[in-house]
Scaffold this motif. Structure first.
Motif, PDB file in Angstrom:
ATOM      1  N   SER A 265       6.169  -3.687   3.513  1.00 40.22           N
ATOM      2  CA  SER A 265       5.492  -2.905   4.540  1.00 40.22           C
ATOM      3  C   SER A 265       6.511  -2.394   5.557  1.00 40.22           C
ATOM      4  CB  SER A 265       4.449  -3.776   5.248  1.00 40.22           C
ATOM      5  OG  SER A 265       3.845  -3.052   6.299  1.00 40.22           O
ATOM      6  N   GLN A 266       6.561  -1.086   5.711  1.00 39.27           N
ATOM      7  CA  GLN A 266       7.452  -0.515   6.732  1.00 39.27           C
ATOM      8  C   GLN A 266       7.085  -1.069   8.096  1.00 39.27           C
ATOM      9  OE1 GLN A 266       8.873   1.510   9.942  1.00 39.27           O
ATOM     10  NE2 GLN A 266       6.735   1.975   9.480  1.00 39.27           N
ATOM     11  N   SER A 267       5.790  -0.948   8.441  1.00 41.73           N
ATOM     12  CA  SER A 267       5.353  -1.286   9.800  1.00 41.73           C
ATOM     13  C   SER A 267       5.197  -2.782  10.017  1.00 41.73           C
ATOM     14  CB  SER A 267       3.983  -0.631  10.050  1.00 41.73           C
ATOM     15  OG  SER A 267       3.035  -1.137   9.110  1.00 41.73           O
TER      16      SER A 267
ATOM     17  N   CYS B 176       0.841  -1.208   0.000  1.00 45.29           N
ATOM     18  CA  CYS B 176       0.000   0.000   0.000  1.00 45.29           C
ATOM     19  C   CYS B 176       0.878   1.261   0.000  1.00 45.29           C
ATOM     20  CB  CYS B 176      -0.852   0.076   1.267  1.00 45.29           C
ATOM     21  SG  CYS B 176      -1.943  -1.320   1.490  1.00 45.29           S
ATOM     22  N   GLY B 177       0.324   2.340  -0.512  1.00 44.28           N
ATOM     23  CA  GLY B 177       0.949   3.666  -0.394  1.00 44.28           C
ATOM     24  C   GLY B 177       2.355   3.708  -0.958  1.00 44.28           C
ATOM     25  N   THR B 178       3.234   4.318  -0.189  1.00 42.28           N
ATOM     26  CA  THR B 178       4.621   4.443  -0.624  1.00 42.28           C
ATOM     27  C   THR B 178       5.272   3.077  -0.834  1.00 42.28           C
ATOM     28  OG1 THR B 178       4.922   6.627   0.338  1.00 42.28           O
ATOM     29  CG2 THR B 178       6.870   5.251   0.234  1.00 42.28           C
ATOM     30  N   SER B 179       4.908   2.112  -0.013  1.00 41.07           N
ATOM     31  CA  SER B 179       5.491   0.770  -0.181  1.00 41.07           C
ATOM     32  C   SER B 179       5.077   0.173  -1.536  1.00 41.07           C
ATOM     33  CB  SER B 179       5.037  -0.147   0.959  1.00 41.07           C
ATOM     34  OG  SER B 179       5.526   0.357   2.191  1.00 41.07           O
TER      35      SER B 179
ATOM     36  N   LEU C 203       2.488  11.925  -3.949  1.00 39.78           N
ATOM     37  CA  LEU C 203       1.897  11.475  -2.675  1.00 39.78           C
ATOM     38  C   LEU C 203       2.492  12.258  -1.505  1.00 39.78           C
ATOM     39  CD1 LEU C 203       0.074   9.537  -1.045  1.00 39.78           C
ATOM     40  CD2 LEU C 203       1.967   7.925  -0.988  1.00 39.78           C
ATOM     41  N   LYS C 204       3.832  12.425  -1.508  1.00 37.25           N
ATOM     42  CA  LYS C 204       4.463  13.171  -0.412  1.00 37.25           C
ATOM     43  C   LYS C 204       3.890  14.569  -0.337  1.00 37.25           C
ATOM     44  CE  LYS C 204       6.015  10.775   1.612  1.00 37.25           C
ATOM     45  NZ  LYS C 204       6.296   9.370   1.361  1.00 37.25           N
TER      46      LYS C 204
ATOM     47  N   VAL D 186      -1.574   1.788   9.329  1.00 35.39           N
ATOM     48  CA  VAL D 186      -3.009   1.688   9.049  1.00 35.39           C
ATOM     49  C   VAL D 186      -3.477   0.258   9.341  1.00 35.39           C
ATOM     50  CG1 VAL D 186      -4.833   2.126   7.352  1.00 35.39           C
ATOM     51  CG2 VAL D 186      -2.763   3.514   7.323  1.00 35.39           C
TER      52      VAL D 186
ATOM     53  N   GLN E 248      13.659   0.128   1.426  1.00 37.44           N
ATOM     54  CA  GLN E 248      12.880  -0.918   0.732  1.00 37.44           C
ATOM     55  C   GLN E 248      13.422  -1.081  -0.687  1.00 37.44           C
ATOM     56  OE1 GLN E 248       8.985   0.891   0.928  1.00 37.44           O
ATOM     57  NE2 GLN E 248       8.416  -0.140   2.825  1.00 37.44           N
TER      58      GLN E 248
ATOM     59  N   VAL F  82       4.869  10.481   9.874  1.00 34.05           N
ATOM     60  CA  VAL F  82       3.853   9.696   9.152  1.00 34.05           C
ATOM     61  C   VAL F  82       4.286   9.480   7.696  1.00 34.05           C
ATOM     62  CG1 VAL F  82       1.502   9.844   8.217  1.00 34.05           C
ATOM     63  CG2 VAL F  82       1.900  10.193  10.655  1.00 34.05           C
ATOM     64  N   ALA F  83       4.935  10.468   7.129  1.00 31.48           N
ATOM     65  CA  ALA F  83       5.386  10.333   5.739  1.00 31.48           C
ATOM     66  C   ALA F  83       6.582   9.372   5.684  1.00 31.48           C
ATOM     67  CB  ALA F  83       5.788  11.696   5.199  1.00 31.48           C
ATOM     68  N   SER F  84       6.458   8.378   4.849  1.00 32.10           N
ATOM     69  CA  SER F  84       7.547   7.409   4.722  1.00 32.10           C
ATOM     70  C   SER F  84       8.685   8.008   3.901  1.00 32.10           C
ATOM     71  CB  SER F  84       6.981   6.168   4.030  1.00 32.10           C
ATOM     72  OG  SER F  84       8.012   5.260   3.785  1.00 32.10           O
TER      73      SER F  84
ATOM     74  N   GLU G  60       0.236  14.570   0.891  1.00 30.45           N
ATOM     75  CA  GLU G  60       0.146  14.067   2.259  1.00 30.45           C
ATOM     76  C   GLU G  60       0.508  15.136   3.293  1.00 30.45           C
ATOM     77  OE1 GLU G  60       2.895  10.808   2.756  1.00 30.45           O
ATOM     78  OE2 GLU G  60       1.577   9.767   4.135  1.00 30.45           O
TER      79      GLU G  60
ATOM     80  N   THR H 183       0.249  -3.329   8.419  1.00 31.24           N
ATOM     81  CA  THR H 183      -0.828  -2.777   7.590  1.00 31.24           C
ATOM     82  C   THR H 183      -1.858  -3.862   7.297  1.00 31.24           C
ATOM     83  OG1 THR H 183       0.677  -1.164   6.666  1.00 31.24           O
ATOM     84  CG2 THR H 183      -1.298  -1.632   5.370  1.00 31.24           C
TER      85      THR H 183
HETATM   86  O1  M6R Z   1       3.720   0.359   6.948  1.00 32.71           O
HETATM   87  P1  M6R Z   1       3.427   0.264   5.482  1.00 32.71           P
HETATM   88  O2  M6R Z   1       4.644   0.358   4.627  1.00 32.71           O
HETATM   89  O3  M6R Z   1       2.647  -0.999   5.139  1.00 32.71           O
HETATM   90  O4  M6R Z   1       2.483   1.477   5.139  1.00 32.71           O
HETATM   91  C1  M6R Z   1       1.918   1.633   3.878  1.00 32.71           C
HETATM   92  C2  M6R Z   1       1.334   3.020   3.696  1.00 32.71           C
HETATM   93  O5  M6R Z   1       0.305   3.245   4.626  1.00 32.71           O
HETATM   94  C3  M6R Z   1       2.392   4.108   3.833  1.00 32.71           C
HETATM   95  O6  M6R Z   1       3.461   3.933   2.963  1.00 32.71           O
HETATM   96  C4  M6R Z   1       1.762   5.487   3.574  1.00 32.71           C
HETATM   97  O7  M6R Z   1       1.381   5.611   2.223  1.00 32.71           O
HETATM   98  C5  M6R Z   1       2.747   6.604   3.985  1.00 32.71           C
HETATM   99  N1  M6R Z   1       2.116   7.506   4.895  1.00 32.71           N
HETATM  100  C6  M6R Z   1       3.298   7.358   2.818  1.00 32.71           C
HETATM  101  O8  M6R Z   1       4.164   8.372   3.208  1.00 32.71           O
END
Ligand code: M6R
Length: 365
Positions: A103-105, A56-59, A241-242, A362, A164, A155-157, A245, A108
């Protein structure tokens, strides 16, 4: 905790040379070895016949970038899907296509559910690229690569994204080696290029004052368009996106070749157009897309490198990184778009680290 920085996002942007060097440590010392992805990698990777990336998102944008590397280096088909869409689609599964979640976290929900769904559909193997060790997605995967970005608070990746990309690059090389497409000489050259990557990132960070000067021009705008092609199209997506956001400016990204098919209608003298235009094989194409914008009075803000030749003029502003870094170029070009979003947000006075309506992780649908 913030040291000399004003926000976590700024600190995390500046931590990227170290985050990348740390993530590269194992790779550069031992070369591209299968065990980097877990002890079962030797049993699994040789049997892989394709790759499906879910995120999702940046990932997800990291995944889109990786598709270019994976297909070019390994010849394996690769598709990349937004996890929240994939999980509700009657998708076709090839059991021998490796599922790669990013996924960073690692928490998700949509990515986790997409992984479970891929298993239900019959995919045999799953690899997770994750930044948080004790998290759900790596636990549910057969293979894991942990990026070593350190805690990401904004919050911004930012540093999660570039690390990654490093992990996905390593995976692409490994798959290419496995399939006999990357020999010892190529591997040595790629390791050498990776060794220089933290330095190239630092050079990109040094462009901050120039980017800050541009940001004042964006602060009063309501919209922005980002363009890129090939490997740099996902970086255009990430830039848009950045910006939306954290600065709340409406921004859209397009592959530059799509301009004539619709978005060119938006372009006038009020529309800033950011172009990612390093000297890659598509530069000539990008230049003609830029002319289409200039002819409609659009103002161009171009991130390029020293080797991309084009003229600066009234409506064409250019910031250049000091050298072209070949297939690693999208990693370097992630930096200027992060800095642009950061400085535009500062100029607009938004809450950079905690943008409205968003959460860092998320874990709900
Ligand atoms: O933790 P994740 O990499 O799974 O999160 C995915 C997205 O929610 C995350 O990259 C989101 O788009 C960021 N806020 C972007 O800066």
């Amino acid at each position: 905790e913030l040291g000399p920085y004003s926000h976590f996002m700024q600190k995390e942007i500046h931590e990227q040379p170290k985050a990348i060097a740390d993530t590269l440590e194992a790779l550069v010392d031992a070369g591209f070895q299968m065990h980097l992805f877990g002890h079962k990698a030797g049993e699994i990777l040789p049997h892989v016949r394709g790759v499906k990336i879910l995120a999702c998102g940046t990932s997800y944008y990291a995944g889109l970038t990786a598709r270019y590397w994976i297909e070019a280096m390994s010849g394996l088909p690769c598709d990349v899907e937004i996890a929240s869409e994939y999980r509700y689609r009657a998708a076709c599964a090839d059991p021998e296509h490796l599922v790669v979640t990013i996924s960073q976290s690692g928490e998700t929900l949509d990515t986790m559910e997409a992984l479970k769904y891929a298993r239900e559909l019959g995919h045999r193997w799953a690899l997770s690229i994750c930044n948080v060790r004790e998290s759900a997605i790596p636990r549910a995967s057969d293979l894991v690569f942990f990026t070593r970005a350190g805690a990401e608070i904004g919050v911004a990746s930012t540093k999660a994204f570039t690390t990654q990309l490093v992990a996905l690059f390593a995976l692409s090389v490994l798959l290419g080696k496995q399939r006999g497409r990357i020999g010892a000489a190529d591997e040595a050259r790629l390791i050498d290029e990776l060794r220089h990557l933290p330095g190239s990132i630092q050079h990109a960070l040094n462009l901050e004052p120039q980017i800050k000067a541009w940001s004042e021009r964006f602060a009063a705008k309501n919209d922005a368009l980002f363009l890129g092609r090939g490997l740099h199209y996902p970086i255009a997506l990430e830039g848009a996106l950045k910006l939306k956001e954290i600065s709340y400016i409406h921004a859209e990204a397009y592959p530059a070749g799509e301009l004539k098919h619709g978005p060119l209608a938006l372009v006038d003298e009020k529309m800033p157009v950011v172009v990612i235009a390093p000297n890659d094989s598509l530069l000539e194409k990008v230049k003609s897309n830029m002319q289409e914008v200039a002819a409609r009075g659009g103002e161009l803000f171009v991130f390029a490198d020293l080797d991309s030749h084009f003229e600066e003029s009234d409506g064409v502003h250019v910031i250049r990184t000091p050298r072209h870094v070949g297939v690693l170029s999208p990693i370097v070009h992630a930096i200027p778009v992060q800095l642009l979003a950061y400085h535009v947000a500062l100029a607009r006075g938004t809450d950079v680290d905690k943008p409205r309506n968003l959460a860092k992780s998320v874990t709900v649908e």
